[in-house]
Design a protein around this motif. Sequence first.
Motif: not given
Length: 303
Positions: A35-40, A77-84
């Motif tokens: 998921l970190l690798g998909e950070w937009p 973790n941090t990736t809960m914010w990846r859509d925002e």
Amino acid sequence: MSERNVDTARRGGGMAKIYKSESGARKVRERYEELLGEWPVPAEHQRIPTREGETFVVVSGPQDAPPLLLLHGSGANTTMWRDEITSWAQHFRTYAVDIIGEAGASAPSRPPLDSNRLALWLDDVLESLGLETFSVVAASLGGWVALDYAVRRPGRITRLALLCPGGIGAQKMGWLPLALCLRFFGRRGVRQTTRIATGLDTKLTEQVLDDVVLTFTQYKPRTERLPIFSDDALRHLTMPMLVIVGARDVMLDSAVTAERVRHCVPNATVHVLPEVGHAILGQADPVLNFLVDEPQPQPPLTR
């Protein structure tokens, strides 16, 4: 982020404290790395030494933009914010912090919630990041951490946006007997329990649900109750504040949260989402409007 680096970030006490097994911890860690690798948006990873062990932070956005601290919920973790993050990082220098003792890449230390140790830990993180004043977006347990810090360190948080925050309305326990029964149905039972606890029940959130199930199949969440902030403590929160809760939250009493915030916090805007549970998604724009100080209508107080 390499596995070696994640392992280094977790040395502050051993993963066995927060996971059921080493193999389970590895599964959660591998999914986190995916998921970190998909950070937009472009990001840098920082590992900050603190008195509670190393803390992992994902930093995005322009270096000269106003700072925005992001604090996730329990078991996340941090990736809960990846859509925002794509929206928020256009306007802010964002610092998404993995809270210690949770399912990220920070140390597994879990200081007692009825102490000042989480505030001292956050002092260390903020000092290393060079942040004196900043805005905050936080969810659930992260909301409790943010409120605790705001009460203990007045004047440092300039704007505070909270999604289903802990510590205002009481934790609900009525759903637990059903959850205990569902445990006997293995992964299928865990999945149904997760649906009940989070309110994630549409096909649009299936992947989010899958990730939560993966974590909580392997992870041991905190069991202590969240301390409740007094009316007096809430009245001392003078920064502009946005609170968004779900009316169908089975984990926290969202009605009491809304009522107490409206009654006690002078600069608060409260939104109650009628068909939403504990997991609050799709609020990037309302939160951004609040953070950049666009007018927000105040819903009428209903009794």
